[in-house]
Design a protein around this motif. Sequence first.
Motif, PDB file in Angstrom:
ATOM      1  N   THR A  51       0.832  -1.208   0.000  1.00 17.81           N
ATOM      2  CA  THR A  51       0.000   0.000   0.000  1.00 17.81           C
ATOM      3  C   THR A  51       0.866   1.256   0.000  1.00 17.81           C
ATOM      4  O   THR A  51       0.564   2.224  -0.715  1.00 17.81           O
ATOM      5  N   GLU A  67      -7.556   0.290   1.899  1.00 16.84           N
ATOM      6  CA  GLU A  67      -8.595   0.396   2.929  1.00 16.84           C
ATOM      7  C   GLU A  67      -9.607   1.411   2.418  1.00 16.84           C
ATOM      8  O   GLU A  67      -9.357   2.603   2.429  1.00 16.84           O
ATOM      9  N   ASP A 120      -5.430  -2.174  -5.211  1.00 17.35           N
ATOM     10  CA  ASP A 120      -4.760  -2.558  -3.970  1.00 17.35           C
ATOM     11  C   ASP A 120      -5.623  -3.580  -3.232  1.00 17.35           C
ATOM     12  O   ASP A 120      -6.648  -3.223  -2.663  1.00 17.35           O
ATOM     13  N   GLU A 121      -5.202  -4.802  -3.250  1.00 18.89           N
ATOM     14  CA  GLU A 121      -5.957  -5.938  -2.676  1.00 18.89           C
ATOM     15  C   GLU A 121      -7.443  -5.860  -3.045  1.00 18.89           C
ATOM     16  O   GLU A 121      -8.308  -5.804  -2.174  1.00 18.89           O
TER      17      GLU A 121
END
Length: 272
Positions: free
Chosen positions: A43, A84, A154-155
């Motif tokens: 990240t 996130e 990102d993920e």
Amino acid sequence: MGVIKIENLVRDYGGGKGIFGISFQVKQGEAFGFLGPNGAGKTTTIRHLMGFLKPKSGKCTIDGLDCWSERDKVQARLGYIPGEISFFDDMSGTDFLRFTAEYRKIGTQSRMEELLERFELDPKSKIKKMSKGMKQKLGIVAAFMHDPDILILDEPTSGLDPLMQSRFVNLVAEEKERGKTVLMSSHMFEEVERTCDRIGIIRKGRMIAVDSAAALRERHTRSYMVTLEDEAAAKAFAADFGGVCNGEKVTVTTKQSLEEIFMSYYGGDSNE
Ligand SMILES: Nc1ncnc2c1ncn2[C@@H]1O[C@H](COP(=O)(O)OP(=O)(O)O)[C@@H](O)[C@H]1O
Ligand SMILES: [Mg+2]
């Protein structure tokens, strides 16, 4: 266009945390898997690409544009799924998508509808009432709906169930077919192996391998010599397991799965 370059990127958070000289490139039209366990620095690296963090040293560019000083231009040509996801909770999903569409200056909503259907998301409810999976789907729709040439993910599958995970992998494969450039981080070997041409493995803020999935596998072949009772038994064994016979001895070569390779690089301490 769609070339991503990261050169010697450093961000030291102290205590051995951060990233320490990350370098890799993602070529035009390539899907690159950025693989590493929690806390490895994925990240942090991606936030530099998005222009959210100013490099302490090193630099990154996308299509030759500096990700920090030209971040507005860079962001305009990207689709991005943050690690996130934090939305404006009081908005409904529908409002959020409308807001994103206005920001992106996109008129037609047909692709948005198609994505909502594909991921079976009804965006009408307030974001704060959505499950983690629903929020993740909303993030996916927002990242893909303007049909960007470059995707930074990102993920992206975190919180998705296996069916939706597999739909997402298919979506990325289609985008790659259409010539899009994809950088996708993950701590899951399998989805990266299924989706990406090349893979970079990051550990404790450092790249420990960058290669094609095939080459990573090739480097990790193992040979075993098995000695059978006699030549006939050896031949039967070789026929069953695909080995090479030499008298009563058989040599069998096995390839490690990417998961095994990953674990061998990490030495099992993946929860740091
Ligand atoms: N703003 C920050 N301040 C201090 N430490 C941070 C900060 N952001 C991330 N870290 C630490 O840096 C390391 C890398 O984090 P991150 O890039 O989020 O890893 P990943 O995305 O691979 O899980 C972690 O140990 C994390 O706790
Ligand atoms: Mg992360």
